[in-house]
Design a protein around this motif. Sequence first.
Motif, PDB file in Angstrom:
ATOM      1  N   CYS A  53      57.856  36.960  26.005  1.00  0.00           N
ATOM      2  CA  CYS A  53      57.822  38.169  26.832  1.00  0.00           C
ATOM      3  C   CYS A  53      56.960  37.915  28.036  1.00  0.00           C
ATOM      4  O   CYS A  53      55.748  37.924  27.922  1.00  0.00           O
ATOM      5  CB  CYS A  53      57.243  39.347  26.045  1.00  0.00           C
ATOM      6  N   LYS A  54      57.571  37.670  29.186  1.00  0.00           N
ATOM      7  CA  LYS A  54      56.781  37.405  30.368  1.00  0.00           C
ATOM      8  C   LYS A  54      57.417  38.058  31.564  1.00  0.00           C
ATOM      9  O   LYS A  54      58.596  38.314  31.602  1.00  0.00           O
ATOM     10  CB  LYS A  54      56.619  35.901  30.570  1.00  0.00           C
ATOM     11  N   ARG A  55      56.617  38.326  32.571  1.00  0.00           N
ATOM     12  CA  ARG A  55      57.041  39.128  33.700  1.00  0.00           C
ATOM     13  C   ARG A  55      57.711  38.254  34.756  1.00  0.00           C
ATOM     14  O   ARG A  55      57.393  37.101  34.921  1.00  0.00           O
ATOM     15  CB  ARG A  55      55.809  39.830  34.304  1.00  0.00           C
ATOM     16  N   GLU A  56      58.625  38.832  35.505  1.00  0.00           N
ATOM     17  CA  GLU A  56      59.446  38.067  36.426  1.00  0.00           C
ATOM     18  C   GLU A  56      58.712  37.618  37.682  1.00  0.00           C
ATOM     19  O   GLU A  56      58.876  36.523  38.133  1.00  0.00           O
ATOM     20  CB  GLU A  56      60.673  38.892  36.839  1.00  0.00           C
ATOM     21  N   SER A  63      56.761  49.583  26.729  1.00  0.00           N
ATOM     22  CA  SER A  63      56.420  48.245  26.232  1.00  0.00           C
ATOM     23  C   SER A  63      55.839  48.345  24.828  1.00  0.00           C
ATOM     24  O   SER A  63      54.910  49.107  24.574  1.00  0.00           O
ATOM     25  CB  SER A  63      55.406  47.575  27.160  1.00  0.00           C
ATOM     26  N   TYR A  95      50.375  39.269  31.769  1.00  0.00           N
ATOM     27  CA  TYR A  95      51.617  39.875  31.270  1.00  0.00           C
ATOM     28  C   TYR A  95      51.516  41.389  31.377  1.00  0.00           C
ATOM     29  O   TYR A  95      50.615  41.998  30.808  1.00  0.00           O
ATOM     30  CB  TYR A  95      51.864  39.475  29.815  1.00  0.00           C
ATOM     31  N   GLY A 149      58.150  43.048  30.863  1.00  0.00           N
ATOM     32  CA  GLY A 149      59.242  42.272  31.418  1.00  0.00           C
ATOM     33  C   GLY A 149      59.526  41.020  30.629  1.00  0.00           C
ATOM     34  O   GLY A 149      59.076  40.842  29.494  1.00  0.00           O
ATOM     35  N   ALA A 150      60.278  40.130  31.243  1.00  0.00           N
ATOM     36  CA  ALA A 150      60.754  38.934  30.554  1.00  0.00           C
ATOM     37  C   ALA A 150      59.669  37.889  30.352  1.00  0.00           C
ATOM     38  O   ALA A 150      59.667  37.170  29.360  1.00  0.00           O
ATOM     39  CB  ALA A 150      61.926  38.323  31.333  1.00  0.00           C
ATOM     40  N   HIS A 151      58.746  37.778  31.320  1.00  0.00           N
ATOM     41  CA  HIS A 151      57.662  36.798  31.173  1.00  0.00           C
ATOM     42  C   HIS A 151      56.501  37.196  32.072  1.00  0.00           C
ATOM     43  O   HIS A 151      56.607  38.093  32.911  1.00  0.00           O
ATOM     44  CB  HIS A 151      58.138  35.373  31.486  1.00  0.00           C
TER      45      HIS A 151
END
Length: 278
Positions: A23-26, A106, A135, A138-140
């Motif tokens: 799990c990380k933010r774009e 989240s 973090y 988001g995704a990463h």
Amino acid sequence: MRLNLPRTLLVLALSAGASLAGCKREQPAQPAAPAADTPAAVTPATAAVDASLQDVTEHTADYIIGISYPPVASQYPLLAAELRQYADSARKELLEAAKGRAQAGSSAPYELVLPFTELHVSPTLVSVGVDGSSYTGGAHGAPLIARWVWLPQQNRLLRASDLVADAKGWEAISTLVREQLHTALSQRVDADELPPAERVEVLKNANRMIDDGTEPDPDHFSQFEPIVGGNGRIQSVRFVFAPYQVGPYSDGTQTVEVPSASLLPYIAPAFRGLFEGG
């Protein structure tokens, strides 16, 4: 992909039960470090800067924070202030984001990890780095990559804009760095054995990122670390490029080493003595 953390920070992250491995933010949101307009030399107004640095460990239902400072920074108040400013900025951004974590839906707590490390320590040169992440859903997560080079005898930071002061030098360095990055990219793409049409498209887009991220401007080369030889002189400079600067997130942090022999003609006279052959 997670960073290798100091043991205390790793234990904290694991004990929290935060399942952030995938799990990380774009998009990255780097704190400013070091700012180009920050005074480099000590002045009466900054001579009494507090050099104390304390590691930070915070754990709530909404966020986890782990910050560890290098021991050497406490010897140099202005360097300590630079590191603390970077960490405080990143922490402030995370806490602001955490206020809306529940509304964002989240399930995992937000997380800030900043393990500052000593890269080189000597009476003439100190370098510190941080390879961290933030973090906030988001995704990463956003990679937080920064370097500081301190000159103890001058009580100042050595910035890229100080090291090479003219446009001709940055044009030469940009060319050298681009050559290495383009070559490494081609090798990675070849290893993937992509169909010809896809290979052409991948190279086109990635080469554009490299060229955009290495334009001959000191701002594009602000993160660097000296590689010091056994004689105490700099034998090369490793330029560090965070994800997204010269490639996609999946390529990770990329580095390019330029030997001192190639750099020396462009190094400002005041710093040539730090280099082999200078």
